[in-house]
Design an enzyme around this catalytic site. Structure first.
Site, mmCIF file in Angstrom:
data_model
loop_
_atom_site.group_PDB
_atom_site.id
_atom_site.type_symbol
_atom_site.label_atom_id
_atom_site.label_comp_id
_atom_site.label_asym_id
_atom_site.label_seq_id
_atom_site.Cartn_x
_atom_site.Cartn_y
_atom_site.Cartn_z
ATOM 1 N N ARG A 104 13.856 -9.358 1.038
ATOM 2 C CA ARG A 104 14.824 -9.508 2.120
ATOM 3 C C ARG A 104 15.168 -10.979 2.360
ATOM 4 N NH1 ARG A 104 12.565 -6.285 5.535
ATOM 5 N NH2 ARG A 104 13.858 -4.475 5.104
ATOM 6 N N GLY A 105 14.187 -11.865 2.214
ATOM 7 C CA GLY A 105 14.447 -13.290 2.409
ATOM 8 C C GLY A 105 15.461 -13.823 1.418
#
Length: 677
Positions: free
Chosen positions: A263-264
């Protein structure tokens, strides 16, 4: 903070922003002022789902039927929807329209706050105090852009394109790491202003109060310029290109910072693209990646319990510098400059300075009020090694419904959250209708009621006494209040090291179970509430580390302040489940008036009287006897007996012993409102 808000306004798919900061840092003010800055949106008048004109959603009956599919279009300012901390799941996601179902038998969907926030801003103040399952639902809807509802026989979905903004004060407890990761961006606000800036804030506030409309007119031109820039950025965003080498840099940074999951990486990609669009460019550059990393990785790094978010920017700068050097080497080997005509589309939007997100130092935390101490008598001891504690399973003594969040105790829910386990006759207005139980109560009487009502009666006849509401089971936390002896006698044989280690062990357990904690220390001539009851166990850890040792022993004042603190908490929240843990050798030599007594006789009577008051108030307690040496007076044991508390010697002060004592205390007490200290 403003930068992160603007980027999410341009590209809501970033996933929202979490604003962390102490009280008085204008977090709420910034969010609320954003709505007036954004462009107006076209909507269908009267539509609860904020549908686009001529593009109704299938779930929207207003646009499909009453408005004929097109409806009356109108421009409306972007709506800010506030989500209260005490909101229920059905109010958030929507539910079955009970009134319509009973009257007509039709399953109609009643939209919730997520539907209202479509194409607007969903704002959650103190998001860390919101129930975890509600935060999960919100973040899912924000990430997917769609809200799925499967409950009470309703199976619908609708568009949910909204900008999610959460604000929180870290002093009141943090979000779980799993939920932190779900927010696209996170920023820290320190609220440190120079005197000149503070004066300017005061002047503007006074000017606004004196003439609000004139003040707003003075800023209208600046707001219009920013609004136009946002519109251009939104139009430019689809054409922004992220070169392969920039994508490689993004993934390398996330790998270097050991970011869990992907997700980062995805958020950094979207954020860097949005920054480029905002700056008037169609190609992402290295500086865009740096700024995106500062906001996207702050809350995603692996960290231990009590460890605050901390992004090491030196490591990031070294990676970016190495990347730029390699790029220059490639250009040199290719025979020159490749040009940068495609890096700017000709607009002259001014690029503000890249914001620095320097994490707050421990030294920046507000210093707790320290007790008076005798000159030269203070010592500071380190915290002993913590131990893994057994489950501190706090069981409520009754079946009364309670509100709260946590994972310590299982209790009957006081709201519409939790697992549905049964039904009951409502004691007041129905807040959570048990439709199945209501129908079961009404079913045997339908034939008689139809005969009485006549042939024109409804298919289903419900009477008020048929109504049943749901009984739900949920988990709640506890309040743990530590009352620690910090007098000079605790410095002997470094006893304070072992005591601090035991308290730290319980704080680790409280961190995992989302308990509230408080800390009282008594030394010198009085006791001090170093940490009022709070959900931030990190604050308790800081106060524990900085707690000095020295001076006389005002034990009576410590007990008095503990009872006063617990009573104040019970007045604020009757659902509190507290326990008082006293750590002392029992040698008191200062009375409540602050007078020192060498004989200790009157002081001892005063302490035992207060201990008896604790027992009469039915406050469960544990006394840890810190006395050591060949000759032991066991004064703490007498205090424990007067307090009706569990007594444990310091020699047995392993963390599992304290945990067992606290766990065993609750089932033995027939308490209406247990208290944890």
């Amino acid at each position: 903070m403003k930068r992160a808000l603007l980027l999410n306004a341009i590209n809501p798919r970033i996933g929202g922003v979490l604003i962390r900061g102490k009280k008085g840092t204008a977090k709420s003010t910034a969010v609320r002022s954003l709505a007036a800055l954004l462009p107006e949106v076209p909507v269908v008048t009267g539509c609860q789902f904020s549908c686009l004109p001529n593009a109704p959603q299938p779930v929207c009956q207003w646009c499909q039927q009453e408005a004929g599919g097109a409806g009356l279009a109108a421009l409306r300012q972007v709506r800010i929807v506030d989500l209260p901390v005490g909101a229920t799941e059905d109010r958030l996601v929507g539910s079955l329209d009970i009134e319509q179902a009973i009257k007509t038998g039709e399953k109609n969907f009643e939209p919730g706050l997520i539907a209202v926030a479509h194409r607007g801003i969903l704002y959650i103040d103190e998001v860390n105090l919101l129930n975890d399952h509600l935060v999960d639902v919100l973040l899912d809807a924000a990430a997917l852009g769609r809200n799925y509802v499967e409950r009470e026989g309703v199976s619908v979905s609708h568009e949910a394109e909204f900008m999610l903004v959460g604000t929180m004060n870290p002093e009141e407890g943090d979000l779980r790491p799993q939920l932190l990761d779900r927010f696209g961006l996170a920023v820290e606000v320190d609220g440190v202003f120079e005197p000149a800036e503070r004066r300017e804030v005061v002047r503007r506030r006074i000017a606004y109060e004196a003439e609000p409309f004139g003040f707003m007119d003075g800023w209208d031109e600046a707001e219009q310029l920013e609004r136009s820039r946002i519109i251009r950025s939104q139009e430019r965003l689809p054409s922004v290109v992220v070169p392969d080498e920039i994508l490689e840099l993004i993934t390398d940074i996330c790998a270097e910072y050991q970011v869990d999951g992907l997700r980062g990486d995805i958020v950094m990609y979207k954020t860097a693209s949005t920054i480029a669009a905002y700056e008037g460019r169609t190609v992402v550059e290295v500086e865009d990646v740096r700024e995106a990393a500062l906001m996207a990785l702050l809350h995603r790094q692996r960290r231990l319990p009590f460890q605050q978010p901390h992004l090491v920017t030196e490591q990031l700068d070294n990676m970016l510098e190495e990347f730029q050097n390699q790029a220059r080497d490639r250009e040199s080997s290719d025979g020159g400059d490749s040009g940068d005509d495609d890096r700017n589309d000709g607009e002259s939007d001014r690029s503000p300075e890249t914001p620095e997100l320097d994490p707050p130092d421990d030294a920046d935390e507000p210093d707790a009020e320290q007790p008076d101490a005798t000159a030269g008598g203070d010592e500071w001891f380190e915290v002993g090694d913590p131990y893994a504690v057994q489950n501190l399973q706090v069981q409520p003594p009754d079946r009364r419904a309670r509100r709260g969040a946590g994972r310590r105790a299982t209790t009957i829910s006081g709201d519409s959250s939790g697992r549905y386990i049964g039904s009951r006759e409502p004691p007041g207005p129905v807040t959570d209708l048990a439709l199945d139980a209501t129908l079961r109560m009404a079913a045997p009487h339908q034939r008689t009621r139809r005969e009485t009502a006549g042939p024109d009666a409804a298919t289903l006849l419900i009477e008020p006494w048929d109504i049943r509401e749901k009984v739900r089971e949920t988990h709640t936390g506890s309040l743990i209040l530590f009352v620690a002896d910090a007098s000079g006698s605790m410095g002997a044989q470094r006893r304070m090291v072992a005591v601090k280690g035991a308290v730290m062990s319980l704080l680790m357990d409280a961190y995992q179970r989302r308990d509230r904690v408080g800390l009282i220390a008594f030394r010198g001539t009085s006791a001090h509430l170093l940490l009022p009851p709070t959900g931030s166990v990190e604050m308790a850890q800081w106060q524990l580390q900085d707690m000095p040792t020295g001076g006389r022993t005002p034990l009576a004042h410590g007990l008095y302040l503990a009872m006063e603190t617990l009573e104040r908490e019970r007045l604020k929240d009757r659902d509190v489940l507290p326990l008082l843990i006293l750590l002392s050798d029992g040698r008191a030599n200062v009375n409540l008036a602050g007078e020192q007594r060498s004989s200790g006789r009157s002081v001892s009577d005063e302490v035992k009287g207060l201990a008896t008051t604790v027992a009469e108030a039915r406050i469960p307690a544990v006394v840890i006897d810190t006395e050591q040496g060949f000759i032991k007076l066991e004064l703490a044991k007498d205090i424990a007996e007067a307090m009706s508390a569990r007594y444990i010697k310091l020699d047995d002060l392993a963390a599992d012993h304290i945990a067992n004592a606290a766990r065993d205390e609750f089932p033995a007490q027939g308490l209406a409102d247990p208290v944890i200290t």
